[in-house]
Write a protein that holds these residues in place. Structure first.
Motif, short mmCIF file in Angstrom:
data_model
loop_
_atom_site.label_atom_id
_atom_site.label_comp_id
_atom_site.label_asym_id
_atom_site.label_seq_id
_atom_site.Cartn_x
_atom_site.Cartn_y
_atom_site.Cartn_z
N GLY A 116 7.67 -13.72 2.81
CA GLY A 116 7.42 -12.97 4.03
C GLY A 116 6.16 -13.40 4.75
O GLY A 116 5.40 -14.25 4.28
N VAL A 117 5.93 -12.78 5.92
CA VAL A 117 4.78 -13.11 6.76
C VAL A 117 3.73 -12.02 6.61
O VAL A 117 4.03 -10.84 6.80
N PRO A 118 2.50 -12.38 6.29
CA PRO A 118 1.44 -11.37 6.19
C PRO A 118 1.27 -10.61 7.50
O PRO A 118 1.34 -11.20 8.58
N THR A 119 1.05 -9.32 7.41
CA THR A 119 0.90 -8.48 8.60
C THR A 119 -0.25 -8.96 9.49
O THR A 119 -0.17 -8.91 10.71
N ALA A 120 -1.29 -9.47 8.88
CA ALA A 120 -2.48 -9.87 9.63
C ALA A 120 -2.21 -11.00 10.61
O ALA A 120 -2.91 -11.14 11.62
N ILE A 121 -1.21 -11.84 10.35
CA ILE A 121 -0.96 -12.99 11.23
C ILE A 121 0.36 -12.87 11.99
O ILE A 121 0.68 -13.74 12.79
N LYS A 122 1.10 -11.80 11.76
CA LYS A 122 2.42 -11.70 12.36
C LYS A 122 2.37 -11.75 13.89
O LYS A 122 3.24 -12.33 14.54
N GLY A 133 16.24 -15.46 27.18
CA GLY A 133 16.53 -14.91 25.86
C GLY A 133 15.28 -14.38 25.19
O GLY A 133 14.18 -14.39 25.75
N THR A 134 15.42 -13.93 23.94
CA THR A 134 14.29 -13.39 23.18
C THR A 134 14.35 -13.92 21.75
O THR A 134 15.40 -14.34 21.26
N ILE A 135 13.21 -13.89 21.08
CA ILE A 135 13.12 -14.21 19.67
C ILE A 135 12.31 -13.12 18.99
O ILE A 135 11.24 -12.75 19.48
N LEU A 136 12.82 -12.57 17.91
CA LEU A 136 12.17 -11.47 17.20
C LEU A 136 11.94 -11.86 15.74
O LEU A 136 12.74 -12.59 15.16
N CYS A 137 10.85 -11.38 15.20
CA CYS A 137 10.51 -11.64 13.80
C CYS A 137 10.49 -10.32 13.04
O CYS A 137 9.71 -9.43 13.35
N HIS A 138 11.37 -10.21 12.03
CA HIS A 138 11.37 -9.06 11.14
C HIS A 138 10.91 -9.56 9.77
O HIS A 138 11.57 -10.41 9.17
N SER A 139 9.79 -9.06 9.30
CA SER A 139 9.28 -9.56 8.02
C SER A 139 8.46 -8.49 7.32
O SER A 139 7.78 -7.68 7.96
#
Length: 517
Positions: free
Chosen positions: A419-425, A458-464
């Motif tokens: 996953g992606v750390p919240t601090a850098i998302k 369009g759009t790009i979303l990150c769920h992590s």
């Protein structure tokens, strides 16, 4: 092209050329780039000394000098003051703008009285212009003091291909250097100015951010253009000999079968033992050869089919023939990206499982090559995330495609990495931001993906969620109503959220992990 002695042409080493081109395109700091250009040129051309010259205003300067046994020396010496070079040859190439190759320097009419050539007994010389958009940006001077005729035509051809990438990289490095210098000046100004001046500095920072994004798009566009031209030129050269080999394998296979049948007939009709023949059969293990040779032909056929598929994937990925808006099947772009990344997927340890769930999608009007870049970046990032994780779970990448309504399609790529750390998302779409080690990434992949999708409305979303993997979701209108050339802001409002326990879509074969490419 090189001859292999049988009349067939042997194509250039695609892997070596692509590796060298990638090495040049990934370097953005000017001094290191000049050293990389010279090192690559020495290695590619078989030279033992090289010099890179560049103009500054109306004067030319020696910017870097390298030999095979000494590290590159980055300098800035006026050409008129530099004596360790053939001035005559440099002037000739500057006027003609054409590469010049001399196989026997001491016997060349133009160089017979050149004091430098006589003093160092130079055998072979090569001087090539590095051009960009019709303008001369640099000169590459190479020499070999040991071998006559060292710079063969295939080496010159390879150097010319790499010179195109070098010209792009030098222009980008200069732009980056200007941006860096401007940024340093801006920081010093902010430190000593009043609150009012700081407000003005903020406006200038926004301008700088726009310049960075413009630069990011230029770099990616030039890289894809260079890749497309490279693929277009080499695909034909590779396909011809591969098709020749593949076609003749069938004939060779039939010939061997006929020979084995005749051999079996001899063994049947003349079963009496002969000591000499029996000894030869035992020495060559004839039984094994009879059983294995047909399997060998099938393995060779599989190999030639694999090479042809790789070339097809490269051509589909670059898609220079689709530079305009067209209705395309997005699944073909996903498959091309997976084909190009197959070696990373297949060699990963533990093995990465690719799960595909392709829905029935309509054709989508888009710039196909640009969306292929998006898929490639997301899949490559996902592979990186799985290779870097330290958990014991089996790595899986899922790709899911579906039509949400009559106007929108969704492509989701999910990995079960850390996953992606919240601090850098909130920073993953910024240009030049990367969580990878120095040299492993430029920080342009996700920022360019954001810009490309914005251009397509369009759009790009990150769920992590930390420890639970990452899902990257792309949504595109089937028929975009407005295509904008506006670049994404330096700090786009990133659509990111914690991954829910039941993701909206479960991808299957691609790969994201938000380590900005």
């Amino acid at each position: 092209m090189r001859s292999n002695g049988s009349g067939l042409a042997t194509p250039l080493d695609l892997t070596a050329v692509l590796k060298a081109s990638q090495s040049l395109s990934s370097e953005i700091e000017l001094d290191r780039l000049l050293a990389t250009v010279l090192h690559t040129a020495l290695e590619t051309a078989g030279a033992n000394r090289g010099i890179l010259l560049m103009p500054q205003g109306n004067q030319w300067f020696v910017e870097a000098v390298a030999t095979v046994d000494r590290a590159t020396q980055v300098t800035s010496t006026a050409l008129s003051d530099f004596t360790e070079i053939s001035q005559v040859m440099v002037r000739t190439v500057r006027r003609s703008l054409e590469p010049m190759v001399v196989d026997r320097a001491a016997a060349h009419p133009m160089l017979v009285n050149d004091a430098y050539i006589g003093r160092y007994a130079v055998k072979s010389l090569l001087c090539a212009p590095i051009m960009r958009q019709g303008q001369l940006v640099a000169l590459l001077y190479l020499e070999n003091r040991v071998t006559v005729g060292a710079f063969t035509s295939d080496r010159v051809e390879t150097l010319q291909m790499l010179a195109a990438q070098a010209a792009i990289s030098i222009a980008n490095a200069r732009l980056y250097q200007q941006v860096e210098q401007y940024s340093q000046t801006l920081e010093a100004e902010v430190d000593r100015q009043t609150k009012e001046l700081r407000q003005k500095a903020n406006d200038l920072e926004n301008t700088l951010a726009d310049l960075q994004e413009t630069q990011a798009k230029l770099i990616q566009s030039e890289k894809m253009s260079a890749l497309g031209q490279l693929v277009g030129g080499l695909a034909h050269e590779i396909n011809n000999p591969i098709n020749f080999i593949h076609g003749n394998l069938n004939h060779a296979n039939n010939y061997v079968i006929d020979l084995l049948d005749i051999l079996a007939l001899y063994q049947q009709e003349y079963p009496q033992d002969n000591e000499i023949i029996q000894s030869a059969i035992e020495d060559t293990d004839l039984t094994f050869i009879q059983q294995d040779c047909l399997h060998l032909f099938e393995s060779m056929r599989k190999g030639t089919r694999r090479i042809s598929q790789i070339i097809l994937d490269l051509r589909n990925f670059s898609r220079l023939d689709e530079a305009e808006l067209k209705a395309v099947d997005l699944r073909s772009g996903l498959e091309s990206a997976l084909g190009l990344l197959a070696h990373r997927i297949e060699t990963a340890r533990p093995a990465i499982e690719i799960v595909k769930s392709y829905g029935n999608l309509p054709l989508v009007t888009c710039y196909a090559s640009q969306l292929n870049q998006v898929f490639f970046s997301l899949l490559s990032n996902a592979i990186d995330a799985l290779q870097n994780q330290s958990t014991d779970r089996s790595p899986v990448i899922s790709i899911c495609t579906q039509q949400l309504d009559n106007d929108v399609v969704r492509i989701s790529i999910t990995d079960n990495g850390t996953g992606v750390p919240t601090a850098i998302k909130d920073r993953i779409f910024e240009p030049f931001f990367t969580t990878k080690r120095v040299g492993d990434g430029t920080g342009l992949g996700l920022s360019m993906s954001y810009a490309i999708l914005k251009q397509h409305s369009g759009t790009i979303l990150c769920h992590s969620q930390k420890g639970a993997g990452t899902e990257m979701v792309v949504e595109l209108p089937i028929h975009p109503s407005a295509h904008s050339s506006v670049h994404p802001s330096a700090h786009p409002s990133v659509h990111s959220s914690a991954m829910s326990e039941t993701p909206r879509s479960v991808p299957q074969e691609g790969v994201p992990a938000v380590q900005a490419h």
